[in-house]
Design an enzyme around this catalytic site. Structure first.
Site, short mmCIF file in Angstrom:
data_model
loop_
_atom_site.label_atom_id
_atom_site.label_comp_id
_atom_site.label_asym_id
_atom_site.label_seq_id
_atom_site.Cartn_x
_atom_site.Cartn_y
_atom_site.Cartn_z
CB CYS A 404 27.72 30.29 -84.79
SG CYS A 404 28.75 30.48 -86.13
CE LYS A 407 27.16 25.98 -88.61
NZ LYS A 407 28.68 26.24 -88.54
CG ASP A 436 38.78 19.46 -92.69
OD1 ASP A 436 38.76 20.25 -91.57
OD2 ASP A 436 39.72 18.49 -92.79
CG ASP A 437 37.66 23.41 -89.53
OD1 ASP A 437 36.63 22.85 -89.21
OD2 ASP A 437 38.78 23.25 -88.91
CG ASP A 454 25.40 37.25 -107.67
OD1 ASP A 454 24.71 38.38 -107.48
OD2 ASP A 454 26.14 36.88 -108.62
CG ASP A 477 28.49 37.79 -111.55
OD1 ASP A 477 28.13 38.68 -112.18
OD2 ASP A 477 27.90 37.91 -110.50
N GLY A 527 29.37 25.22 -97.73
CA GLY A 527 28.44 26.27 -97.57
C GLY A 527 28.14 26.68 -96.20
CG HIS A 528 26.85 29.79 -93.03
ND1 HIS A 528 27.49 29.22 -91.65
CD2 HIS A 528 25.99 30.69 -92.61
CE1 HIS A 528 26.79 29.88 -90.85
NE2 HIS A 528 25.78 30.64 -91.35
CG ASP A 615 26.58 38.95 -115.28
OD1 ASP A 615 27.24 39.99 -115.02
OD2 ASP A 615 25.85 38.08 -114.59
#
Ligand SMILES: Cc1cc2nc3c(=O)[nH]c(=O)nc-3n(C[C@H](O)[C@H](O)[C@H](O)COP(=O)(O)OP(=O)(O)OC[C@H]3O[C@@H](n4cnc5c(N)ncnc54)[C@H](O)[C@@H]3O)c2cc1C
Length: 741
Positions: A404, A407, A436-437, A454, A477, A527-528, A615
């Site tokens: 983490c 990040k 939020d989380d 993906d 997809d 997202g991350h 696809d």
């Protein structure tokens, strides 16, 4: 940052490619992937060269230089914030900037705008010329072609046009007497900056070729079909090409850079702006204060070397060196018929040999940019991006945290998300606007949730385009399942670097993706992001579908036709691009195809009673067709001759330039009944080419297949085609593919 792929910047790119500078990231911004070489243009019009022979392909050149290529038009500059501005994408920041965007003829004469064809941009000139040529060759009605501007460019252009048309008509057994030509100039002679001997040679040639010279006739007004000149006369004309005095793009004046009275960027003998250190200009767009010279490609070419050296000096914080361009230079001016006049000061020589001389010089110039030395194993931009940073600005990459701790910092992320924010909408209850989380979304009652993810490494060096491709790929997809896309979560790895550069890269990635999501009604809900050694991006996307509306891979019925919506070839083309061996135009077309949404295709299939759908992505057409055959318990017979290929894919496959996944995909050949018979066929190789953001492959009843293809083509998939049929599968051939004979 280099804006414009003009004659000086191509030299800068080549020189940086030969001698990279550690820690410098080069970015080229160009309106098109190919830039014209002006010396050969009249030869293109006359038909002595193809368009390709007279254009430098910027993508391979930029790759050789380790430069990012942004194919887009700069529309503004903020020198204070040190940013280049665009119409649709976020700004891009720079530390050192060079501008080589050329000039355009001044069409400010009343009525001229829109009624005449300026010689620049060249692509528009060539497009217009092709239409004019077709018209002149198709009809025997009287027609007058005029060129306004009596400099070398105008004279060469008109002579090339006259020669081309006369010879084309003669080849068809027709005369050219119905076509008249007029050259309008406000000076007393054509070629006013050249010696009287040169002027006389051209006056004679123009007269011999039946071209009327309207000297001392400044065009003061243009009306449809008519030119009005300062002497009060009016001249009937059908087609007008405009090559008068050049002017600079308006955005340069608006930028606050010091410019001259025609809007050209004022620079010193170092080519650095007189008002803004660290900003350079070269070629037509530069007004060199101490050494004013006419606008000519010769000077742009010559400035390539001193510009490179001074850009290096600026990047390294060294003193710049002055450059004095020559006062006299050799001009080789062609007369359209493979004959040319050499002009230098008082000297004038002419003949076919002069044209051959010019041809040799021009071709040698082009070879410098088309026959690049082999690329090094490690691209020059592999140099650490932070090497140029001030000590302490970027922590040592080897000391950066994983997990983490890797990040991207919260403040960077906050700023990026403010810039790419979408209005809260759709089914997202808790999204980025009130982060939020986790993101929270509704699934409409009675519908099923469809999810997929993906993730892949940088495919193109332009993060804004990469963001769009990754988004388009992920949504593929959902469309293949018949789902309605709703939300997306981003997964991003941004290379370690200076905070501002990381922030900009992230902004471009997400803004590109959001541009696609906006078109598809998708909300980026979270997202991350993490730091890493190389750029990578993906999306987890979700959508919904009615329980009876799910499209599956299984379900193909014997007798169905298989339809493919997009051409194949992204794997081989990008493999070639990585080696600097794909044409820029091929990559542009591949990107355009990747950015085509599969949504309307899915709708067309549903309307035609689709039996199964998938696809086409990483496993290639053969791998995905096999998956469908297995899931459906049928055989599939593919028609190699019907496979649509992207432009250039046949060429790159022929050269054996394939993706690293190709050989793995090619194992699917074991499942192709008659593989051995087709193994040498180029389209057979295309079956295993992995696709990014590829098209849909679907089965529909053969009775409605032609209608379905027609609907797909009308919906914007020009390459949609029936590529196979579903068979019951004979003993031992069930779930197998076969190539149709
Ligand atoms: C018919 C004709 C024949 C000529 N023949 C000769 C000749 O034989 N010898 C000679 O010396 N000169 C010749 N010239 C003059 C010559 O064309 C110019 O002097 C020369 O092209 C200037 O080069 P440049 O590098 O400054 O700009 P350009 O060659 O015009 O290149 C500018 C590049 O920047 C790109 N660009 C422009 N705006 C933007 C933007 N906003 N964002 C991103 N990219 C942008 C353009 O697409 C282009 O690729 C001729 C001109 C004409 C019209």
């Amino acid at each position: 940052m280099l804006i414009g792929g003009g004659h000086s910047h191509v030299a800068v790119l080549r020189r940086f490619g030969m001698r990279p500078m550690a820690g410098v990231r080069l970015t080229l911004i160009s309106r098109q992937a190919e830039t014209p070489y002006s010396g050969m243009l009249p030869g293109v019009i006359a038909g002595h060269y193809t368009r390709g022979e007279a254009h430098i392909d910027l993508r391979p050149l930029a790759r050789f230089a380790g430069a990012r290529t942004i194919v887009d038009e700069a529309v503004g500059l903020d020198p204070r914030a040190r940013q280049v501005l665009f119409a649709t994408r976020p700004p891009i920041g720079f530390d050192v900037l060079s501008i080589n965007v050329g000039s355009t003829p001044d069409v400010s004469v009343p009525g001229a705008e829109g009624a005449v064809t300026p010689v620049k941009p060249i692509d528009r000139l060539l497009e217009r010329w092709r239409a004019v040529e077709a018209r002149l060759l198709a009809s025997d009605s009287p027609c007058t072609v005029a060129v306004v501007g009596g400099g070398a460019g105008g004279v060469e252009l008109l002579l090339a046009i006259e020669w081309r048309v006369r010879h084309q008509l003669a080849a068809a057994g027709r005369g050219a007497g119905h076509i008249r030509y007029g050259l309008f100039t406000d000076s007393a002679h054509v070629l006013p900056t050249h010696h009287a001997r040169v002027r006389r040679a051209f006056a004679r040639t123009l007269a011999e070729r039946g071209i009327t010279v309207h000297a001392g006739s400044a065009v003061v007004k243009v009306e449809p079909g008519c030119l009005h000149t300062a002497d009060g006369r009016s001249h009937r004309v059908d087609e007008v090409f405009w090559t008068t005095q050049a002017r600079a793009a308006a955005w340069l004046r608006d930028s606050g850079l010091s410019v001259d009275d025609r809007g050209f960027v004022r620079v010193g003998d170092t080519l650095e702006s007189v008002s803004h250190p660290g900003i350079f200009a070269a070629g037509d767009v530069a007004a060199v204060d101490p050494h004013p010279r006419p606008k000519s490609g010769v000077f742009a070419v010559r400035q390539g070397r001193p510009l490179t050296e001074n850009l290096r000096a600026a990047l390294a914080g060294r003193a710049r060196r002055g450059f004095r361009p020559q006062r006299r230079f050799l001009s080789l001016i062609s007369t359209g018929d493979q004959h040319a006049v050499a002009s230098r000061g008082p000297f004038a020589l002419e003949g076919r040999w002069v044209w051959r001389w010019k041809d040799r010089i021009d071709r040698a110039f082009m070879r410098q940019y088309t026959e690049l030395p082999p690329m090094r194993a490690a691209a020059p931009d592999a140099a650490p991006a932070d090497e140029m940073a001030a000590p302490g600005q970027v922590p040592d990459a080897s000391m950066r945290c994983g997990g983490c701790g890797s990040k991207v910092g919260a403040s960077v992320l906050d700023r990026v998300l403010t810039r790419v924010k979408q209005p809260a909408a759709g089914r997202v209850v808790i999204g980025l606007d009130a982060a939020d989380d986790a993101a929270v979304a509704e699934v409409p009652p009675g519908r099923l949730l469809v999810q997929t993810v993906d993730f892949f490494r940088e495919l193109v060096s332009d993060p804004w385009v990469f963001g769009q491709i990754a988004a388009s790929h992920a949504l593929g997809d959902l469309h293949a399942m018949g789902a309605r896309p709703a939300t997306a979560l981003a997964i991003v790895t941004v290379p370690y670097g200076i905070e501002s550069k990381m922030e900009e890269t992230l902004t471009h990635l997400l803004a590109g993706a959001v541009a696609v999501f906006d078109r598809e009604g998708v909300v980026l809900a979270g997202g991350h992001t993490s730091e890493g050694a190389e750029l990578a991006l993906g999306f987890a996307v979700s959508g919904d579908v009615a329980p009876d509306g799910v499209l599956r891979k299984g379900g193909l019925r014997p007798g169905d036709c298989l339809i493919l919506t997009k051409p194949l070839g992204t794997g081989t083309l990008f493999a070639a691009d990585m080696r600097g061996r794909a044409r820029g135009r091929w990559i542009d077309e591949a990107v355009a195809s990747m950015l085509l949404s599969n949504g309307p295709a899915a709708a067309a299939f549903i309307a035609h009673g689709v039996s199964a759908c998938t696809d086409v992505t990483g496993f290639g057409l053969a791998g995905h067709a096999l998956e469908m055959a297995r899931a459906s318990g049928v055989g599939v017979e593919l028609d190699l001759s019907a496979l649509p290929l992207l432009p250039g894919a046949d060429e790159t496959l022929r050269q054996g330039l394939v993706s690293s996944l190709h050989s793995q995909n090619a194992r699917a050949a074991d499942a192709i009944a008659n593989a051995a018979r087709h193994a040498g066929d180029l389209r057979f190789a295309a079956l295993f080419d992995p696709q990014t953001a590829g098209g849909l492959l679907a089965g529909v009843s053969c009775a409605g297949a032609e209608g379905c293809v027609a609907q797909l083509r009308a919906a914007g998939y020009p390459s949609a085609a029936i590529v196979g049929r579903v068979t019951p599968g004979e003993d031992g051939e069930r779930w197998r593919l076969k190539i149709g004979d």
